[in-house]
Scaffold this motif. Structure first.
Motif, PDB file in Angstrom:
ATOM      1  N   ASP A 286       0.834  -1.206   0.000  1.00 33.63           N
ATOM      2  CA  ASP A 286       0.000   0.000   0.000  1.00 33.63           C
ATOM      3  C   ASP A 286       0.866   1.253   0.000  1.00 33.63           C
ATOM      4  OD1 ASP A 286      -2.275  -1.514  -0.023  1.00 33.63           O
ATOM      5  OD2 ASP A 286      -2.679  -1.328   2.132  1.00 33.63           O
ATOM      6  N   ARG A 287       1.954   1.235   0.768  1.00 32.88           N
ATOM      7  CA  ARG A 287       2.852   2.395   0.782  1.00 32.88           C
ATOM      8  C   ARG A 287       3.507   2.587  -0.572  1.00 32.88           C
ATOM      9  NH1 ARG A 287       7.008   3.107   5.569  1.00 32.88           N
ATOM     10  NH2 ARG A 287       7.258   5.030   4.364  1.00 32.88           N
ATOM     11  N   ILE A 288       3.945   1.484  -1.165  1.00 37.41           N
ATOM     12  CA  ILE A 288       4.591   1.572  -2.480  1.00 37.41           C
ATOM     13  C   ILE A 288       3.591   2.048  -3.520  1.00 37.41           C
ATOM     14  CG2 ILE A 288       5.696   0.230  -4.311  1.00 37.41           C
ATOM     15  CD1 ILE A 288       6.829  -1.581  -2.081  1.00 37.41           C
ATOM     16  N   GLY A 289       2.376   1.511  -3.469  1.00 34.12           N
ATOM     17  CA  GLY A 289       1.348   1.943  -4.408  1.00 34.12           C
ATOM     18  C   GLY A 289       1.000   3.401  -4.239  1.00 34.12           C
ATOM     19  N   GLY A 290       1.017   3.888  -3.000  1.00 28.98           N
ATOM     20  CA  GLY A 290       0.752   5.293  -2.764  1.00 28.98           C
ATOM     21  C   GLY A 290       1.809   6.189  -3.386  1.00 28.98           C
ATOM     22  N   ALA A 291       3.067   5.731  -3.322  1.00 33.57           N
ATOM     23  CA  ALA A 291       4.143   6.503  -3.950  1.00 33.57           C
ATOM     24  C   ALA A 291       4.037   6.465  -5.468  1.00 33.57           C
ATOM     25  CB  ALA A 291       5.509   5.955  -3.513  1.00 33.57           C
ATOM     26  N   ALA A 292       3.519   5.347  -5.995  1.00 24.78           N
ATOM     27  CA  ALA A 292       3.391   5.222  -7.452  1.00 24.78           C
ATOM     28  C   ALA A 292       2.302   6.127  -7.996  1.00 24.78           C
ATOM     29  CB  ALA A 292       3.088   3.768  -7.816  1.00 24.78           C
ATOM     30  N   GLY A 293       1.277   6.418  -7.175  1.00 22.92           N
ATOM     31  CA  GLY A 293       0.194   7.262  -7.634  1.00 22.92           C
ATOM     32  C   GLY A 293      -0.770   6.497  -8.515  1.00 22.92           C
ATOM     33  N   SER A 298      -0.442   3.165 -17.966  1.00 16.87           N
ATOM     34  CA  SER A 298       0.182   1.847 -17.821  1.00 16.87           C
ATOM     35  C   SER A 298       0.588   1.652 -16.364  1.00 16.87           C
ATOM     36  CB  SER A 298       1.416   1.724 -18.726  1.00 16.87           C
ATOM     37  OG  SER A 298       2.391   2.676 -18.351  1.00 16.87           O
ATOM     38  N   ARG A 299       0.937   0.434 -16.043  1.00 16.99           N
ATOM     39  CA  ARG A 299       1.348   0.155 -14.675  1.00 16.99           C
ATOM     40  C   ARG A 299       2.674   0.826 -14.345  1.00 16.99           C
ATOM     41  NH1 ARG A 299       1.847  -5.953 -13.987  1.00 16.99           N
ATOM     42  NH2 ARG A 299       2.634  -5.810 -16.105  1.00 16.99           N
ATOM     43  N   ARG A 300       2.790   1.310 -13.123  1.00 13.05           N
ATOM     44  CA  ARG A 300       4.053   1.884 -12.677  1.00 13.05           C
ATOM     45  C   ARG A 300       5.092   0.774 -12.484  1.00 13.05           C
ATOM     46  NH1 ARG A 300       4.457   7.228 -13.622  1.00 13.05           N
ATOM     47  NH2 ARG A 300       2.692   8.375 -12.760  1.00 13.05           N
ATOM     48  N   THR A 301       6.352   1.123 -12.663  1.00 12.62           N
ATOM     49  CA  THR A 301       7.434   0.177 -12.407  1.00 12.62           C
ATOM     50  C   THR A 301       8.072   0.506 -11.067  1.00 12.62           C
ATOM     51  OG1 THR A 301       7.900  -0.082 -14.762  1.00 12.62           O
ATOM     52  CG2 THR A 301       9.623  -0.748 -13.229  1.00 12.62           C
ATOM     53  N   VAL A 302       8.247  -0.519 -10.249  1.00 14.18           N
ATOM     54  CA  VAL A 302       8.904  -0.374  -8.951  1.00 14.18           C
ATOM     55  C   VAL A 302      10.332  -0.878  -9.077  1.00 14.18           C
ATOM     56  CG1 VAL A 302       8.936  -1.109  -6.537  1.00 14.18           C
ATOM     57  CG2 VAL A 302       6.758  -0.665  -7.684  1.00 14.18           C
ATOM     58  N   LEU A 303      11.286  -0.053  -8.699  1.00 21.45           N
ATOM     59  CA  LEU A 303      12.684  -0.464  -8.634  1.00 21.45           C
ATOM     60  C   LEU A 303      13.012  -0.717  -7.167  1.00 21.45           C
ATOM     61  CD1 LEU A 303      14.338   2.098 -11.091  1.00 21.45           C
ATOM     62  CD2 LEU A 303      13.633  -0.251 -11.566  1.00 21.45           C
ATOM     63  N   GLU A 330       9.025   7.729 -14.405  1.00 17.84           N
ATOM     64  CA  GLU A 330       8.239   6.556 -14.794  1.00 17.84           C
ATOM     65  C   GLU A 330       8.410   5.379 -13.842  1.00 17.84           C
ATOM     66  OE1 GLU A 330       9.855   4.553 -18.345  1.00 17.84           O
ATOM     67  OE2 GLU A 330      11.300   6.216 -18.442  1.00 17.84           O
ATOM     68  N   SER A 331       8.989   5.615 -12.673  1.00 16.95           N
ATOM     69  CA  SER A 331       9.185   4.505 -11.741  1.00 16.95           C
ATOM     70  C   SER A 331       9.182   5.012 -10.304  1.00 16.95           C
ATOM     71  CB  SER A 331      10.505   3.782 -12.029  1.00 16.95           C
ATOM     72  OG  SER A 331      11.613   4.637 -11.811  1.00 16.95           O
ATOM     73  N   VAL A 332       9.027   4.068  -9.395  1.00 21.10           N
ATOM     74  CA  VAL A 332       9.146   4.313  -7.957  1.00 21.10           C
ATOM     75  C   VAL A 332      10.397   3.596  -7.477  1.00 21.10           C
ATOM     76  CG1 VAL A 332       8.101   3.918  -5.693  1.00 21.10           C
ATOM     77  CG2 VAL A 332       6.660   4.489  -7.647  1.00 21.10           C
ATOM     78  N   LEU A 333      11.227   4.259  -6.689  1.00 19.79           N
ATOM     79  CA  LEU A 333      12.453   3.660  -6.167  1.00 19.79           C
ATOM     80  C   LEU A 333      12.254   3.349  -4.690  1.00 19.79           C
ATOM     81  CD1 LEU A 333      15.396   2.785  -6.513  1.00 19.79           C
ATOM     82  CD2 LEU A 333      16.087   5.158  -6.085  1.00 19.79           C
ATOM     83  N   VAL A 334      12.405   2.081  -4.337  1.00 12.93           N
ATOM     84  CA  VAL A 334      12.223   1.628  -2.958  1.00 12.93           C
ATOM     85  C   VAL A 334      13.553   1.095  -2.451  1.00 12.93           C
ATOM     86  CG1 VAL A 334      10.969   0.105  -1.396  1.00 12.93           C
ATOM     87  CG2 VAL A 334       9.831   1.020  -3.437  1.00 12.93           C
ATOM     88  N   LEU A 335      14.120   1.756  -1.450  1.00  5.47           N
ATOM     89  CA  LEU A 335      15.375   1.337  -0.839  1.00  5.47           C
ATOM     90  C   LEU A 335      15.065   0.756   0.536  1.00  5.47           C
ATOM     91  CD1 LEU A 335      17.621   4.447  -1.635  1.00  5.47           C
ATOM     92  CD2 LEU A 335      17.273   2.409  -3.033  1.00  5.47           C
TER      93      LEU A 335
END
Length: 504
Positions: A286-293, A298-303, A330-335
């Protein structure tokens, strides 16, 4: 000097040793030291070891064993945990000791020095007279004390230690090598191209920092001493097998011959989901999806990138590359990595650099998630969820390290079914074939890394799925903790049967 005087009194026998009963400890470390000098240590726990079979020890002296991703704790803690469990179930092995360190605050929280982790696997804690966990640059101050503690505690196990395996070229490993000599145990050393490779590269630059050169020279000295003292040296295979390693350690070619240096494959433990994994991962997703907007067209890409926050892991370079290349649009970066309880100086440095890289770019800040270290089970569950194509987020795994000698986190992401990209420098190319089961990245500069990220994001879903499927099959068929344990057990049995080779 106070502790050295106590040790000297104890060596003179009962007449002088009785005076130790009059000493008053100033802290938990001194209390444990005096108790050890006055009584036989580990008396209550030493009956746990079986009477027959090999007793082997493996070491992790830097970082906290139970906190991977925090401070100096990284993939090695995950590896030793899984391999220790697998070794304990391997035929011919009676018990496994994972040797770690405990500073004064750790000892105040828990004074037990030997604790069973599971059937056949124990954790042995060596006390360190320090108010914080020791780092690579100050462990040398504790070398003789570590050697004394290791010798004393290993001698009190009630069983002879057969083999001790060290993996780092540092003062702590040399202390354990000395302890192995004192207790009559064989020594196995895992050698890597660094620090010799790093020393060679640093000397190519005329403006090399003299302090860093001195540290590199010291590590070269330690690595060579450990290679000389070891009864068996094993390597970590790189792109060309062990050829680079032998080039930096010519004494190994004289000892083993060309092409004969063993490099047991490192392995991934079987995945076991925690009981409440689904709930915890749903919160993360849910947190990652919130950052993706919103999904938009098209679907967001998560790195995703997992690892301890450290300059060699280059999370700050990854953030700069992600922004400079435009990938943040075009992406979300999750560290994932780092401690929130008390970050060490290296973690703080990386956080400051990441913060500086996103200044003036609110779009990038909104799409960057910096999560604290998760348990290994949670990380592997999250990777499985992200690898599932049934949600609107497509995902890729990125390892931006300057180099990885092997890259256990990369292997775990491959095993989970993610398409991965890892550094071309180090051991990752030994199992990752560029364009076949993943991508290799030039991580030497932010620009080069940014070009690699663009290439990763350009993969269509069908190509990415094919790469991920090949990677998953490779890891599950060749890189298991059980296979690694079996290979190591063969080395340990051979060393124990031959007896310890006299160190030069």
């Amino acid at each position: 000097m106070r502790h050295a005087a106590w040790l000297l009194l104890a060596r003179y026998g009962r007449r002088w040793g009785n005076r130790l009963r009059m000493m008053e400890p100033a802290d938990t470390y001194e209390r444990l030291l005096l108790e050890t000098l006055r009584h036989t240590p580990l008396a209550a726990a030493r009956r746990s070891l079986p009477a027959s079979g090999l007793v082997v020890a493996q070491s992790m002296l830097l970082g906290r064993f139970d906190r991977p991703g925090e401070g100096l704790s990284g993939g090695l803690s995950v590896l030793l945990d899984s391999v220790g469990e697998a070794l304990a179930s391997t035929a011919g092995v009676a018990g496994v000791l994972t040797v770690v360190t405990a500073c004064r605050p750790d000892l105040e929280d828990d004074r037990v020095l030997l604790r069973r982790r599971s059937r056949g696997h124990w954790v042995l804690r060596l006390p360190v007279d320090s108010d914080r966990p020791v780092g690579p640059q100050d462990v040398g101050e504790h070398r003789e004390a570590l050697a004394w503690w290791a010798t004393t505690l290993m001698s009190a196990l009630g069983r002879r230690l057969d083999v001790l395996h060290v993996r780092y070229a540092d003062d702590g490993s040399l202390a354990l090598a000395e302890a192995a000599r004192r207790v009559g145990a064989g020594l196995v050393f895992t050698a890597t191209p660094d620090p010799h490779r790093q020393m060679s590269e640093r000397l190519d630059h005329p403006d090399a920092d003299p302090d860093q050169v001195r540290l590199d020279l010291h590590r070269v000295y330690l690595a060579d001493r450990l290679a000389d003292r070891a009864d068996r040296v094993v390597g970590i295979a790189g792109r060309g097998g062990t050829a680079e390693l032998v080039r930096h350690f010519p004494q190994l070619s004289r000892r083993y011959g060309t092409g004969r240096l063993s490099a047991p494959p490192e392995g991934v433990a079987p995945y076991e989901p925690p009981p409440d994994a689904a709930k915890r991962c749903r919160l993360l997703i849910d947190r990652i999806g919130g950052a993706a907007g919103p999904a938009e067209e098209s679907r967001r890409t998560v790195l995703l990138s997992v690892g301890r926050l450290h300059p060699v892991k280059q999370q700050d370079v990854l953030v700069r590359a992600w922004i400079e290349s435009g990938c943040h649009r075009e992406s979300v970066l999750v560290l994932v990595g780092g401690s929130t309880r008390g970050p060490d100086p290296q973690e703080s440095l990386i956080r400051d650099r990441i913060r500086a890289a996103t200044l003036g770019n609110p779009e990038a800040r909104e799409r960057l998630l910096l999560l604290p270290a998760l348990s290994n089970a949670d990380v592997r569950t999250l990777e499985r969820v992200l690898a599932d194509s049934g949600h609107r987020l497509r995902a890729r795994y990125v390892c931006p390290s300057a180099k990885e000698e092997f890259g256990l986190a990369v292997l775990e992401a491959m095993e989970a079914g993610m398409v991965v990209a890892g550094p071309e420098r180090g051991g990752v190319p030994h199992y990752l074939d560029d364009g076949v089961n993943g991508l290799l990245l030039d991580t030497s500069t932010s620009y080069a890394l940014g070009q690699g990220l663009l290439r990763l994001l350009a993969l269509d879903d069908e190509t990415a799925e094919t790469m991920a499927r090949r990677a998953q099959h490779l890891v599950r068929s060749r890189y298991s903790a059980a296979a690694m344990a079996q290979a190591l057990a063969g080395h340990y049995a051979d060393v124990a049967s031959r007896g310890r080779r006299e160190a030069p």
